[in-house]
Design a protein around this motif. Structure first.
Motif, PDB file in Angstrom:
ATOM      1  N   GLN A 190      14.158  26.490  29.892  1.00  0.00           N
ATOM      2  CA  GLN A 190      12.723  26.736  30.095  1.00  0.00           C
ATOM      3  C   GLN A 190      11.918  25.512  29.707  1.00  0.00           C
ATOM      4  OE1 GLN A 190      12.110  29.316  32.106  1.00  0.00           O
ATOM      5  NE2 GLN A 190      11.090  30.729  30.719  1.00  0.00           N
ATOM      6  N   ARG A 191      12.235  24.946  28.554  1.00  0.00           N
ATOM      7  CA  ARG A 191      11.499  23.765  28.090  1.00  0.00           C
ATOM      8  C   ARG A 191      11.750  22.562  29.003  1.00  0.00           C
ATOM      9  NH1 ARG A 191      12.893  26.256  23.231  1.00  0.00           N
ATOM     10  NH2 ARG A 191      14.817  25.046  22.975  1.00  0.00           N
ATOM     11  N   THR A 192      12.944  22.489  29.554  1.00  0.00           N
ATOM     12  CA  THR A 192      13.241  21.411  30.492  1.00  0.00           C
ATOM     13  C   THR A 192      12.379  21.535  31.736  1.00  0.00           C
ATOM     14  OG1 THR A 192      15.521  21.300  29.689  1.00  0.00           O
ATOM     15  CG2 THR A 192      15.059  20.280  31.827  1.00  0.00           C
ATOM     16  N   GLU A 202      20.751  45.783  35.092  1.00  0.00           N
ATOM     17  CA  GLU A 202      19.455  45.446  34.564  1.00  0.00           C
ATOM     18  C   GLU A 202      19.562  45.572  33.053  1.00  0.00           C
ATOM     19  OE1 GLU A 202      14.774  46.317  34.962  1.00  0.00           O
ATOM     20  OE2 GLU A 202      16.177  47.386  36.184  1.00  0.00           O
ATOM     21  N   LEU A 203      19.928  44.499  32.660  1.00  0.00           N
ATOM     22  CA  LEU A 203      20.089  44.264  31.246  1.00  0.00           C
ATOM     23  C   LEU A 203      19.184  43.110  30.936  1.00  0.00           C
ATOM     24  CD1 LEU A 203      21.724  44.859  28.669  1.00  0.00           C
ATOM     25  CD2 LEU A 203      23.379  43.195  29.474  1.00  0.00           C
ATOM     26  N   THR A 204      18.234  43.269  30.048  1.00  0.00           N
ATOM     27  CA  THR A 204      17.287  42.214  29.730  1.00  0.00           C
ATOM     28  C   THR A 204      17.463  41.826  28.272  1.00  0.00           C
ATOM     29  OG1 THR A 204      15.499  43.698  29.050  1.00  0.00           O
ATOM     30  CG2 THR A 204      15.635  43.155  31.391  1.00  0.00           C
ATOM     31  N   PHE A 205      17.100  40.599  27.989  1.00  0.00           N
ATOM     32  CA  PHE A 205      17.258  40.081  26.643  1.00  0.00           C
ATOM     33  C   PHE A 205      16.007  39.322  26.239  1.00  0.00           C
ATOM     34  CE2 PHE A 205      21.427  40.454  28.483  1.00  0.00           C
ATOM     35  CZ  PHE A 205      22.173  41.026  27.461  1.00  0.00           C
ATOM     36  N   ASP A 206      15.754  39.302  24.947  1.00  0.00           N
ATOM     37  CA  ASP A 206      14.668  38.493  24.423  1.00  0.00           C
ATOM     38  C   ASP A 206      15.225  37.115  24.155  1.00  0.00           C
ATOM     39  OD1 ASP A 206      12.582  37.301  23.207  1.00  0.00           O
ATOM     40  OD2 ASP A 206      12.419  38.695  21.523  1.00  0.00           O
ATOM     41  N   PHE A 207      15.066  36.193  25.110  1.00  0.00           N
ATOM     42  CA  PHE A 207      15.668  34.862  24.999  1.00  0.00           C
ATOM     43  C   PHE A 207      14.866  33.959  24.072  1.00  0.00           C
ATOM     44  CE2 PHE A 207      17.733  36.274  28.854  1.00  0.00           C
ATOM     45  CZ  PHE A 207      18.997  35.778  28.682  1.00  0.00           C
ATOM     46  N   ASP A 208      13.743  34.424  23.564  1.00  0.00           N
ATOM     47  CA  ASP A 208      12.927  33.586  22.698  1.00  0.00           C
ATOM     48  C   ASP A 208      13.352  33.692  21.240  1.00  0.00           C
ATOM     49  OD1 ASP A 208      11.371  32.706  24.816  1.00  0.00           O
ATOM     50  OD2 ASP A 208      10.093  34.480  24.706  1.00  0.00           O
ATOM     51  N   ASN A 209      14.284  34.615  20.950  1.00  0.00           N
ATOM     52  CA  ASN A 209      14.728  34.801  19.568  1.00  0.00           C
ATOM     53  C   ASN A 209      16.160  34.331  19.407  1.00  0.00           C
ATOM     54  OD1 ASN A 209      12.276  35.990  18.684  1.00  0.00           O
ATOM     55  ND2 ASN A 209      12.898  37.960  19.530  1.00  0.00           N
ATOM     56  N   THR A 252      26.107  32.339  25.325  1.00  0.00           N
ATOM     57  CA  THR A 252      25.847  30.949  25.723  1.00  0.00           C
ATOM     58  C   THR A 252      24.588  30.866  26.575  1.00  0.00           C
ATOM     59  OG1 THR A 252      28.210  30.435  25.682  1.00  0.00           O
ATOM     60  CG2 THR A 252      26.790  28.948  26.931  1.00  0.00           C
ATOM     61  N   LEU A 253      24.441  31.782  27.516  1.00  0.00           N
ATOM     62  CA  LEU A 253      23.243  31.792  28.356  1.00  0.00           C
ATOM     63  C   LEU A 253      21.987  31.997  27.518  1.00  0.00           C
ATOM     64  CD1 LEU A 253      24.485  33.956  31.370  1.00  0.00           C
ATOM     65  CD2 LEU A 253      23.980  31.504  31.398  1.00  0.00           C
ATOM     66  N   LYS A 254      22.081  32.878  26.555  1.00  0.00           N
ATOM     67  CA  LYS A 254      20.923  33.141  25.697  1.00  0.00           C
ATOM     68  C   LYS A 254      20.568  31.910  24.871  1.00  0.00           C
ATOM     69  CE  LYS A 254      19.172  36.308  22.173  1.00  0.00           C
ATOM     70  NZ  LYS A 254      19.414  37.546  21.397  1.00  0.00           N
ATOM     71  N   ALA A 255      21.586  31.231  24.349  1.00  0.00           N
ATOM     72  CA  ALA A 255      21.347  30.038  23.538  1.00  0.00           C
ATOM     73  C   ALA A 255      20.712  28.926  24.362  1.00  0.00           C
ATOM     74  CB  ALA A 255      22.661  29.561  22.923  1.00  0.00           C
ATOM     75  N   ASN A 256      21.053  28.860  25.647  1.00  0.00           N
ATOM     76  CA  ASN A 256      20.567  27.774  26.500  1.00  0.00           C
ATOM     77  C   ASN A 256      19.283  28.109  27.245  1.00  0.00           C
ATOM     78  OD1 ASN A 256      22.734  26.169  25.805  1.00  0.00           O
ATOM     79  ND2 ASN A 256      23.944  26.713  27.597  1.00  0.00           N
ATOM     80  N   HIS A 257      18.916  29.372  27.261  1.00  0.00           N
ATOM     81  CA  HIS A 257      17.784  29.779  28.100  1.00  0.00           C
ATOM     82  C   HIS A 257      16.493  29.073  27.698  1.00  0.00           C
ATOM     83  CE1 HIS A 257      15.452  32.253  30.813  1.00  0.00           C
ATOM     84  NE2 HIS A 257      14.668  32.609  29.814  1.00  0.00           N
ATOM     85  N   GLY A 258      16.200  29.041  26.404  1.00  0.00           N
ATOM     86  CA  GLY A 258      14.991  28.376  25.946  1.00  0.00           C
ATOM     87  C   GLY A 258      14.988  26.896  26.269  1.00  0.00           C
TER      88      GLY A 258
END
Length: 253
Positions: free
Chosen positions: A146-148, A246-253, A137-143
């Motif tokens: 950011q745009r907001t 420290e777990l990072t994700f590519d939130f742009d994909n 859910t966090l990944k889906a909302n991250h972009g």
């Protein structure tokens, strides 16, 4: 002050967490974070506002008349029609550290455990169960978040952010400082280049939604009558609200 735990196999080894049983954790939070993707539904259910957090502006749902009492939450239950997505992901969050987006967990939430509870990771060091669901859910909302933020920054650059009307705040008995909206006159007087910049930044829908949502401020005074400190909520809330359904994700994909 926030005390985040970075979600990584190393940092979370031997730890578990307990999903909230209800929404009591937000009973004293009157400004709930929103992103533009949920803005339309939220604007039909509660007044929205813009508030400044540090150097950045944030879109929020205004859920109370004074700090410390969320009028939409009674005995851990949500009384409104639309429930902001932030409520389903707390105490997890995405924290930006440089160019990295880190998933974190609020240590001081009271939901961190060491044996019983939901594990953060499975035996293969992959997010497990409820943890994986929240991260998705966090990944889906991250972009969207950011745009907001980028859209709100564009509104600030255009110089069209203004405080909520003083007359409205007096009528409501509002005691929450720092609430802002968009100055419609200033917006109308922008030159073509500045107005186009707001359109490209997808800031115009936010501007219109925030201003239109102020018509929902009457819900705050109605909720204040049925949900003071110790009052019982009405049994039929549909009749109270009417048809406002420290777990990072590519939130742009």
């Amino acid at each position: 002050m926030s005390n985040p735990l970075v979600i990584s196999p190393k940092e979370c080894r031997g730890l578990t967490w307990h999903p909230p049983n209800d929404l009591s954790f937000a009973a004293e939070t009157v400004l709930l974070p929103l992103h533009a993707g949920e803005m339309a539904k939220a604007a039909a259910s509660m007044p929205l506002g813009l508030v400044k957090e540090g150097r950045e502006w944030q879109l929020v749902g205004v859920c109370g008349l004074e700090r410390g009492h969320n009028l939409f939450i009674k005995q851990g239950q949500w009384l409104g029609h639309y429930r902001p997505q932030w409520l389903s992901t707390w105490p997890f969050a995405v924290t930006q550290v440089g160019e990295k987006s880190l998933v974190t967990f609020e240590r001081d939430s009271g939901l961190l455990g060491d044996e019983e509870g939901e594990p953060f990771f499975d035996t293969e060091d992959q997010p497990s169960g409820r943890t994986a669901e929240v991260i998705a859910t966090l990944k889906a909302n991250h972009g969207k978040r950011q745009r907001t933020r980028e859209a709100l920054a564009a509104l600030q650059r255009a110089g069209v952010i203004a405080p909520w009307p003083e007359t409205l705040q007096r009528q409501l008995g509002m005691a929450i400082p720092g609430l802002h909206m968009v100055d419609e006159r200033a917006l109308a007087e922008l030159d073509d280049e500045a107005f186009l910049a707001l359109r490209k930044a997808q800031a115009l829908p936010i501007a219109y939604a925030v201003n239109l949502s102020l018509a929902q401020s009457h819900l705050l005074t109605r909720l204040a009558r049925v949900n003071p400190a110790q009052a019982e909520a009405p049994e039929n809330l549909d009749s109270f609200f009417g048809d406002d359904k420290e777990l990072t994700f590519d939130f742009d994909n």
